[in-house]
Design an enzyme around this catalytic site. Structure first.
Site, PDB file in Angstrom:
ATOM      1  N   TYR A  77      81.111   5.868  20.750  1.00  0.00           N
ATOM      2  CA  TYR A  77      81.184   4.397  21.022  1.00  0.00           C
ATOM      3  C   TYR A  77      82.605   3.623  20.529  1.00  0.00           C
ATOM      4  O   TYR A  77      82.518   2.613  19.733  1.00  0.00           O
ATOM      5  CB  TYR A  77      80.266   3.787  20.509  1.00  0.00           C
ATOM      6  CG  TYR A  77      78.717   4.424  20.989  1.00  0.00           C
ATOM      7  CD1 TYR A  77      78.621   4.849  22.115  1.00  0.00           C
ATOM      8  CD2 TYR A  77      77.713   4.025  20.147  1.00  0.00           C
ATOM      9  CE1 TYR A  77      77.409   5.244  22.455  1.00  0.00           C
ATOM     10  CE2 TYR A  77      76.306   4.474  20.550  1.00  0.00           C
ATOM     11  CZ  TYR A  77      76.061   5.154  21.718  1.00  0.00           C
ATOM     12  OH  TYR A  77      75.085   5.553  22.032  1.00  0.00           O
ATOM     13  N   HIS A 134      74.637  14.270  20.635  1.00  0.00           N
ATOM     14  CA  HIS A 134      74.504  13.255  21.641  1.00  0.00           C
ATOM     15  C   HIS A 134      73.976  13.597  23.100  1.00  0.00           C
ATOM     16  O   HIS A 134      73.239  13.114  23.746  1.00  0.00           O
ATOM     17  CB  HIS A 134      75.807  12.559  21.747  1.00  0.00           C
ATOM     18  CG  HIS A 134      75.685  11.124  22.171  1.00  0.00           C
ATOM     19  ND1 HIS A 134      76.730  10.173  21.966  1.00  0.00           N
ATOM     20  CD2 HIS A 134      74.756  10.193  23.113  1.00  0.00           C
ATOM     21  CE1 HIS A 134      76.386   8.892  22.539  1.00  0.00           C
ATOM     22  NE2 HIS A 134      75.163   9.304  22.911  1.00  0.00           N
TER      23      HIS A 134
END
Length: 302
Positions: A77, A134
Protein backbone atom coordinates in the site's frame (compact mmCIF):
# COMPACT_ATOMS: atom_id res chain seq x y z
CA UNK A 1 -14.32 -2.58 21.75
CA UNK A 2 -15.31 -6.27 21.85
CA UNK A 3 -12.67 -8.77 20.78
CA UNK A 4 -12.25 -12.21 19.27
CA UNK A 5 -9.59 -14.60 20.53
CA UNK A 6 -7.22 -16.28 18.09
CA UNK A 7 -6.38 -19.90 18.79
CA UNK A 8 -3.02 -18.93 20.32
CA UNK A 9 -4.79 -16.71 22.87
CA UNK A 10 -4.10 -13.35 21.24
CA UNK A 11 -7.11 -11.00 21.36
CA UNK A 12 -8.05 -9.01 18.27
CA UNK A 13 -10.71 -6.27 18.09
CA UNK A 14 -13.86 -7.18 16.16
CA UNK A 15 -13.68 -4.14 13.87
CA UNK A 16 -10.64 -3.11 11.86
CA UNK A 17 -9.72 0.07 9.99
CA UNK A 18 -7.96 -0.61 6.69
CA UNK A 19 -5.46 1.87 5.26
CA UNK A 20 -5.50 2.54 1.54
CA UNK A 21 -2.57 3.19 -0.79
CA UNK A 22 -0.92 6.44 0.26
CA UNK A 23 1.74 8.07 -1.91
CA UNK A 24 2.38 11.65 -0.87
CA UNK A 25 3.73 11.04 2.61
CA UNK A 26 5.93 8.19 1.43
CA UNK A 27 8.12 10.75 -0.31
CA UNK A 28 7.48 13.92 1.63
CA UNK A 29 8.81 13.76 5.14
CA UNK A 30 12.50 13.21 4.50
CA UNK A 31 13.09 14.80 1.10
CA UNK A 32 11.25 17.95 0.03
CA UNK A 33 12.49 17.80 -3.56
CA UNK A 34 11.20 14.26 -4.06
CA UNK A 35 7.90 15.24 -2.47
CA UNK A 36 7.48 18.22 -4.81
CA UNK A 37 8.47 16.12 -7.82
CA UNK A 38 5.91 13.47 -6.96
CA UNK A 39 3.18 16.07 -6.56
CA UNK A 40 3.95 17.58 -9.96
CA UNK A 41 4.22 14.29 -11.84
CA UNK A 42 1.38 12.36 -10.25
CA UNK A 43 -0.88 14.02 -7.74
CA UNK A 44 -2.01 16.91 -9.93
CA UNK A 45 -3.24 14.31 -12.40
CA UNK A 46 -5.03 12.41 -9.68
CA UNK A 47 -7.08 14.65 -7.43
CA UNK A 48 -8.77 11.77 -5.55
CA UNK A 49 -5.30 10.56 -4.55
CA UNK A 50 -4.42 14.02 -3.25
CA UNK A 51 -7.54 13.96 -1.10
CA UNK A 52 -6.73 10.48 0.19
CA UNK A 53 -3.12 11.33 1.00
CA UNK A 54 -4.09 14.46 2.91
CA UNK A 55 -7.03 12.90 4.77
CA UNK A 56 -5.34 9.61 5.75
CA UNK A 57 -3.70 10.82 9.01
CA UNK A 58 -6.92 12.52 10.12
CA UNK A 59 -8.95 9.38 9.44
CA UNK A 60 -6.53 7.20 11.41
CA UNK A 61 -6.68 9.64 14.33
CA UNK A 62 -10.47 9.65 14.11
CA UNK A 63 -10.50 5.85 14.29
CA UNK A 64 -8.42 5.90 17.47
CA UNK A 65 -10.63 8.55 19.03
CA UNK A 66 -13.73 6.50 18.29
CA UNK A 67 -12.38 3.28 19.77
CA UNK A 68 -11.44 1.57 16.50
CA UNK A 69 -8.11 0.20 17.69
CA UNK A 70 -7.26 -2.33 14.98
CA UNK A 71 -5.40 -1.15 11.88
CA UNK A 72 -4.71 -3.10 8.69
CA UNK A 73 -1.97 -2.09 6.24
CA UNK A 74 0.56 -3.68 3.87
CA UNK A 75 3.91 -3.25 2.16
CA UNK A 76 1.82 -3.19 -1.03
CA UNK A 77 0.00 0.00 0.00
CA UNK A 78 2.67 2.52 -0.95
CA UNK A 79 3.56 4.61 2.08
CA UNK A 80 0.58 3.57 4.18
CA UNK A 81 2.76 1.82 6.77
CA UNK A 82 4.77 5.01 7.26
CA UNK A 83 1.69 7.21 7.62
CA UNK A 84 0.02 4.77 10.00
CA UNK A 85 3.10 4.52 12.17
CA UNK A 86 3.57 8.28 12.26
CA UNK A 87 0.06 8.80 13.63
CA UNK A 88 0.07 5.87 16.05
CA UNK A 89 3.39 6.76 17.66
CA UNK A 90 1.46 9.42 19.59
CA UNK A 91 -0.48 6.70 21.39
CA UNK A 92 0.37 3.98 23.91
CA UNK A 93 1.52 0.92 21.92
CA UNK A 94 -0.64 -1.35 24.08
CA UNK A 95 -3.77 0.54 23.04
CA UNK A 96 -3.91 -0.57 19.41
CA UNK A 97 -3.53 -3.67 17.23
CA UNK A 98 -1.48 -3.43 14.02
CA UNK A 99 -1.64 -5.77 11.03
CA UNK A 100 0.65 -5.62 8.04
CA UNK A 101 1.29 -7.94 5.13
CA UNK A 102 3.97 -9.60 3.04
CA UNK A 103 3.50 -8.28 -0.49
CA UNK A 104 3.83 -10.41 -3.61
CA UNK A 105 6.92 -8.62 -4.90
CA UNK A 106 8.85 -9.69 -1.82
CA UNK A 107 7.56 -13.25 -2.16
CA UNK A 108 8.92 -13.41 -5.71
CA UNK A 109 12.24 -11.92 -4.64
CA UNK A 110 12.50 -14.28 -1.68
CA UNK A 111 13.41 -11.56 0.81
CA UNK A 112 10.63 -12.15 3.30
CA UNK A 113 12.62 -11.32 6.42
CA UNK A 114 14.03 -8.16 4.88
CA UNK A 115 10.51 -7.13 3.84
CA UNK A 116 9.24 -7.69 7.37
CA UNK A 117 12.08 -5.64 8.85
CA UNK A 118 11.30 -2.86 6.37
CA UNK A 119 7.69 -2.92 7.51
CA UNK A 120 8.78 -2.55 11.14
CA UNK A 121 11.02 0.36 10.14
CA UNK A 122 8.23 2.11 8.21
CA UNK A 123 5.80 1.60 11.08
CA UNK A 124 8.39 2.66 13.65
CA UNK A 125 7.52 -0.36 15.78
CA UNK A 126 9.42 -3.24 17.37
CA UNK A 127 6.73 -5.79 16.56
CA UNK A 128 3.39 -6.16 14.81
CA UNK A 129 0.39 -7.84 16.32
CA UNK A 130 -0.48 -9.82 13.20
CA UNK A 131 1.60 -10.51 10.07
CA UNK A 132 -0.25 -11.82 7.03
CA UNK A 133 0.83 -13.30 3.71
CA UNK A 134 -1.03 -11.06 1.26
CA UNK A 135 -1.64 -13.60 -1.54
CA UNK A 136 -0.95 -17.33 -2.05
CA UNK A 137 1.63 -16.83 -4.79
CA UNK A 138 1.80 -20.01 -6.86
CA UNK A 139 4.72 -22.33 -6.00
CA UNK A 140 5.97 -19.94 -3.32
CA UNK A 141 3.39 -19.49 -0.57
CA UNK A 142 3.91 -22.85 1.17
CA UNK A 143 7.67 -22.32 1.37
CA UNK A 144 7.33 -18.68 2.39
CA UNK A 145 4.92 -19.58 5.16
CA UNK A 146 7.83 -21.24 6.94
CA UNK A 147 9.56 -17.85 7.21
CA UNK A 148 6.45 -16.37 8.85
CA UNK A 149 6.63 -19.22 11.35
CA UNK A 150 10.20 -18.22 12.17
CA UNK A 151 9.24 -14.57 12.67
CA UNK A 152 6.47 -15.69 15.00
CA UNK A 153 8.78 -18.00 16.95
CA UNK A 154 11.17 -15.07 17.42
CA UNK A 155 8.39 -12.94 18.90
CA UNK A 156 8.49 -10.33 16.15
CA UNK A 157 4.77 -10.78 15.53
CA UNK A 158 2.19 -11.96 18.03
CA UNK A 159 0.20 -13.86 15.41
CA UNK A 160 0.52 -14.92 11.77
CA UNK A 161 -1.97 -15.64 9.06
CA UNK A 162 -2.85 -15.41 5.40
CA UNK A 163 -5.04 -13.48 3.01
CA UNK A 164 -7.02 -14.61 -0.02
CA UNK A 165 -6.55 -18.29 0.66
CA UNK A 166 -9.16 -20.79 -0.49
CA UNK A 167 -9.62 -24.13 1.22
CA UNK A 168 -7.06 -25.92 -0.93
CA UNK A 169 -4.44 -23.25 -0.12
CA UNK A 170 -5.09 -23.67 3.59
CA UNK A 171 -4.82 -27.44 3.32
CA UNK A 172 -1.54 -27.20 1.40
CA UNK A 173 -0.07 -24.89 4.02
CA UNK A 174 -1.36 -27.12 6.81
CA UNK A 175 0.27 -30.22 5.31
CA UNK A 176 3.78 -28.94 6.15
CA UNK A 177 3.16 -26.22 8.72
CA UNK A 178 4.32 -26.33 12.30
CA UNK A 179 1.98 -23.43 13.00
CA UNK A 180 -1.27 -23.21 11.09
CA UNK A 181 -2.62 -19.80 10.03
CA UNK A 182 -4.44 -18.00 12.80
CA UNK A 183 -6.30 -15.68 10.43
CA UNK A 184 -7.55 -15.73 6.85
CA UNK A 185 -8.49 -12.36 5.40
CA UNK A 186 -10.55 -12.54 2.21
CA UNK A 187 -13.36 -10.85 0.30
CA UNK A 188 -16.71 -11.39 1.97
CA UNK A 189 -19.96 -9.41 1.88
CA UNK A 190 -23.70 -10.09 1.45
CA UNK A 191 -23.32 -10.49 -2.33
CA UNK A 192 -20.46 -12.95 -1.82
CA UNK A 193 -20.84 -14.70 1.53
CA UNK A 194 -18.24 -17.44 0.93
CA UNK A 195 -20.14 -19.88 3.14
CA UNK A 196 -17.98 -22.92 2.44
CA UNK A 197 -14.71 -21.09 3.06
CA UNK A 198 -16.03 -19.35 6.18
CA UNK A 199 -17.30 -22.62 7.60
CA UNK A 200 -13.98 -24.33 6.94
CA UNK A 201 -12.11 -21.53 8.72
CA UNK A 202 -14.50 -21.59 11.67
CA UNK A 203 -14.20 -25.36 11.99
CA UNK A 204 -10.40 -25.12 11.98
CA UNK A 205 -10.01 -22.21 14.42
CA UNK A 206 -8.93 -19.79 11.69
CA UNK A 207 -10.34 -16.32 12.35
CA UNK A 208 -12.08 -14.77 9.35
CA UNK A 209 -11.35 -11.16 8.45
CA UNK A 210 -13.57 -9.74 5.70
CA UNK A 211 -12.31 -7.10 3.29
CA UNK A 212 -14.65 -5.21 0.96
CA UNK A 213 -17.13 -5.98 3.78
CA UNK A 214 -19.95 -3.77 2.48
CA UNK A 215 -19.54 -4.88 -1.12
CA UNK A 216 -18.53 -1.33 -2.04
CA UNK A 217 -22.15 -0.44 -1.37
CA UNK A 218 -23.11 -2.00 -4.68
CA UNK A 219 -26.50 -0.70 -5.83
CA UNK A 220 -27.86 -4.25 -5.87
CA UNK A 221 -27.79 -4.19 -2.07
CA UNK A 222 -30.46 -1.49 -2.07
CA UNK A 223 -32.91 -3.95 -3.58
CA UNK A 224 -32.61 -6.41 -0.72
CA UNK A 225 -33.94 -6.97 2.79
CA UNK A 226 -31.05 -4.83 4.08
CA UNK A 227 -33.09 -1.69 3.45
CA UNK A 228 -35.99 -2.71 5.68
CA UNK A 229 -33.66 -4.01 8.39
CA UNK A 230 -31.79 -0.69 8.34
CA UNK A 231 -35.07 1.17 8.71
CA UNK A 232 -36.08 -1.00 11.63
CA UNK A 233 -32.90 -0.25 13.60
CA UNK A 234 -32.56 3.34 12.33
CA UNK A 235 -29.15 2.56 10.93
CA UNK A 236 -27.54 2.78 7.51
CA UNK A 237 -27.29 -0.28 5.26
CA UNK A 238 -23.51 -0.21 5.75
CA UNK A 239 -23.90 -0.31 9.54
CA UNK A 240 -26.28 -3.27 9.28
CA UNK A 241 -23.78 -5.14 7.12
CA UNK A 242 -20.89 -4.50 9.52
CA UNK A 243 -22.95 -5.71 12.47
CA UNK A 244 -23.95 -8.81 10.46
CA UNK A 245 -20.28 -9.59 9.87
CA UNK A 246 -19.50 -9.41 13.56
CA UNK A 247 -22.46 -11.59 14.52
CA UNK A 248 -21.47 -14.37 12.09
CA UNK A 249 -17.91 -14.28 13.46
CA UNK A 250 -16.15 -12.12 10.86
CA UNK A 251 -13.92 -9.13 11.58
CA UNK A 252 -14.84 -6.53 8.94
CA UNK A 253 -12.01 -4.38 7.58
CA UNK A 254 -13.55 -0.99 6.88
CA UNK A 255 -11.86 1.57 4.70
CA UNK A 256 -12.69 5.26 4.48
CA UNK A 257 -10.72 8.47 4.26
CA UNK A 258 -13.79 10.35 5.47
CA UNK A 259 -13.71 10.89 9.23
CA UNK A 260 -17.51 11.11 9.35
CA UNK A 261 -17.78 7.63 7.82
CA UNK A 262 -15.13 6.34 10.23
CA UNK A 263 -17.29 7.48 13.13
CA UNK A 264 -20.42 5.93 11.59
CA UNK A 265 -18.58 2.63 11.22
CA UNK A 266 -17.95 2.59 14.97
CA UNK A 267 -21.60 3.19 15.87
CA UNK A 268 -22.76 -0.40 15.52
CA UNK A 269 -22.76 -1.68 19.09
CA UNK A 270 -26.12 -0.39 20.26
CA UNK A 271 -28.23 -3.00 18.46
CA UNK A 272 -28.18 -6.70 17.62
CA UNK A 273 -29.65 -8.55 14.66
CA UNK A 274 -31.85 -11.54 15.39
CA UNK A 275 -31.18 -14.98 13.87
CA UNK A 276 -33.85 -14.58 11.22
CA UNK A 277 -32.32 -11.30 10.03
CA UNK A 278 -28.85 -12.83 9.94
CA UNK A 279 -30.12 -15.69 7.79
CA UNK A 280 -32.01 -13.33 5.49
CA UNK A 281 -28.80 -11.43 4.84
CA UNK A 282 -26.92 -14.68 4.18
CA UNK A 283 -29.52 -15.53 1.53
CA UNK A 284 -28.71 -12.35 -0.41
CA UNK A 285 -25.61 -14.13 -1.71
CA UNK A 286 -25.27 -14.37 -5.50
CA UNK A 287 -21.57 -15.32 -5.53
CA UNK A 288 -20.65 -11.93 -6.95
CA UNK A 289 -16.91 -11.46 -6.46
CA UNK A 290 -15.85 -7.81 -6.72
CA UNK A 291 -12.10 -8.24 -6.23
CA UNK A 292 -9.45 -10.62 -7.53
CA UNK A 293 -9.84 -14.39 -7.62
CA UNK A 294 -6.80 -16.04 -5.99
CA UNK A 295 -7.24 -19.05 -8.27
CA UNK A 296 -7.30 -16.97 -11.43
CA UNK A 297 -5.11 -13.87 -11.29
CA UNK A 298 -1.64 -12.58 -12.13
CA UNK A 299 0.16 -12.32 -8.80
CA UNK A 300 2.87 -10.12 -10.31
CA UNK A 301 0.30 -7.40 -10.88
CA UNK A 302 -1.18 -7.45 -7.37
Amino acid sequence: MPEFNLYNGVSIPDLCYGTSIVYLYRYGETNFARRANYWLKNCIKNRPQIKLDISAPKAIKSAMENDIRCFDTSRAYGGAEYVLGKVLKKYDRNKFFVITKLRNKDQFQGNIREAFEKSLSELGMEYVDLYLMHWPVTDLYVKNWKVLEQLYDEGLCKAIGVCNCNIHHLKEIGATANIKPMVNQFECHPLFTQDELRNYCNENDIQVMAYTPTGRMDQRLNKTVLVSIAQKYKKSVAQIILRWHQQIGNIPVVNSSNSKHVIENSEIYDFELNNDEINQILKININSRLRYDPDNCDFRKL
